[in-house]
Write a protein that holds these residues in place. Structure first.
Motif, PDB file in Angstrom:
ATOM      1  N   HIS A  64      -2.309   8.537   8.027  1.00 25.06           N
ATOM      2  CA  HIS A  64      -2.990   7.393   8.620  1.00 25.06           C
ATOM      3  C   HIS A  64      -2.270   6.097   8.272  1.00 25.06           C
ATOM      4  O   HIS A  64      -2.079   5.230   9.128  1.00 25.06           O
ATOM      5  CB  HIS A  64      -4.454   7.359   8.166  1.00 25.06           C
ATOM      6  N   LEU A  65      -1.847   5.975   7.015  1.00 26.77           N
ATOM      7  CA  LEU A  65      -1.087   4.800   6.596  1.00 26.77           C
ATOM      8  C   LEU A  65       0.221   4.705   7.372  1.00 26.77           C
ATOM      9  O   LEU A  65       0.586   3.637   7.871  1.00 26.77           O
ATOM     10  CB  LEU A  65      -0.818   4.839   5.087  1.00 26.77           C
ATOM     11  N   LEU A  66       0.937   5.817   7.491  1.00 28.66           N
ATOM     12  CA  LEU A  66       2.200   5.809   8.239  1.00 28.66           C
ATOM     13  C   LEU A  66       1.991   5.433   9.704  1.00 28.66           C
ATOM     14  O   LEU A  66       2.765   4.671  10.275  1.00 28.66           O
ATOM     15  CB  LEU A  66       2.887   7.168   8.144  1.00 28.66           C
ATOM     16  N   GLU A  75       0.831  -1.201   0.000  1.00 23.57           N
ATOM     17  CA  GLU A  75       0.000   0.000   0.000  1.00 23.57           C
ATOM     18  C   GLU A  75       0.867   1.254   0.000  1.00 23.57           C
ATOM     19  O   GLU A  75       0.573   2.228  -0.694  1.00 23.57           O
ATOM     20  CB  GLU A  75      -0.918  -0.014   1.229  1.00 23.57           C
ATOM     21  N   PHE A  76       1.962   1.225   0.761  1.00 22.64           N
ATOM     22  CA  PHE A  76       2.876   2.364   0.812  1.00 22.64           C
ATOM     23  C   PHE A  76       3.510   2.609  -0.550  1.00 22.64           C
ATOM     24  O   PHE A  76       3.590   3.734  -1.031  1.00 22.64           O
ATOM     25  CB  PHE A  76       3.948   2.111   1.878  1.00 22.64           C
ATOM     26  N   GLY A  77       3.968   1.519  -1.200  1.00 24.03           N
ATOM     27  CA  GLY A  77       4.626   1.646  -2.495  1.00 24.03           C
ATOM     28  C   GLY A  77       3.696   2.135  -3.594  1.00 24.03           C
ATOM     29  O   GLY A  77       4.129   2.807  -4.523  1.00 24.03           O
ATOM     30  N   ALA A  78       2.426   1.806  -3.489  1.00 21.86           N
ATOM     31  CA  ALA A  78       1.462   2.190  -4.525  1.00 21.86           C
ATOM     32  C   ALA A  78       0.702   3.463  -4.163  1.00 21.86           C
ATOM     33  O   ALA A  78      -0.202   3.867  -4.894  1.00 21.86           O
ATOM     34  CB  ALA A  78       0.471   1.046  -4.737  1.00 21.86           C
ATOM     35  N   PHE A  79       1.080   4.108  -3.076  1.00 24.23           N
ATOM     36  CA  PHE A  79       0.324   5.268  -2.616  1.00 24.23           C
ATOM     37  C   PHE A  79       0.422   6.414  -3.619  1.00 24.23           C
ATOM     38  O   PHE A  79       1.496   6.757  -4.091  1.00 24.23           O
ATOM     39  CB  PHE A  79       0.841   5.751  -1.256  1.00 24.23           C
TER      40      PHE A  79
END
Length: 144
Positions: free
Chosen positions: A130-132, A109-113
């Motif tokens: 929020h993801l972090l 998810e981080f890489g495709a953000f």
């Protein structure tokens, strides 16, 4: 859970052990609408059975309102309180394979953000933070 409702023990039982099915039709009640239809179709349902049938509906409401939005999305396809409970146990168990899966999911998810179409900058910033925070909570660090 046990103290939330008049019939808390039935609600807890519908979450952790089983779902109650209507005795004559063997139908499991999943929504308030299904319960209302059943009451119209079956006039002679005993009161104790009505309470058991409503326990799954109440349990699902309680669990869903207690979950944060990102967790709710993971269980939103579940049809019963027992299904939601089992999925949550699976998600929050400390199994190493599960930890690896969670790490892979977050890193993916981080890489495709990226910013979504029509998303304002502050919304994008909040979603990224929020993801972090979820990654930090799960002790996931991106290797550089």
């Amino acid at each position: 859970m046990l103290g939330l409702e008049d019939h808390g023990s039935l609600i807890w039982e519908s979450i952790t052990q089983q779902m109650f099915a209507q005795t004559t039709t063997r139908k499991v009640i999943k929504t308030q609408a299904e319960y209302n239809v059943l009451l119209i179709e079956q006039m002679d349902i005993p009161q104790d059975e009505k309470e058991k049938l409503m326990s799954n509906v109440k349990a699902m409401r309680i669990i869903r309102f207690a979950l944060p939005p990102d967790t709710f999305r993971l269980v939103s396809s579940c049809e019963t309180a027992k299904d939601i409970w089992d999925r949550l146990k699976e998600l929050y168990s400390s199994d190493t394979n599960l930890e690896h899966s969670v790490q892979t999911l977050f890193l993916s998810e981080f890489g495709a953000f990226s910013q979504k179409p029509n998303e304002k900058l502050d919304q994008n910033f909040n979603r990224f933070n929020h993801l972090l925070s979820r990654m930090l909570k799960n002790k996931i660090k991106r290797e550089t």
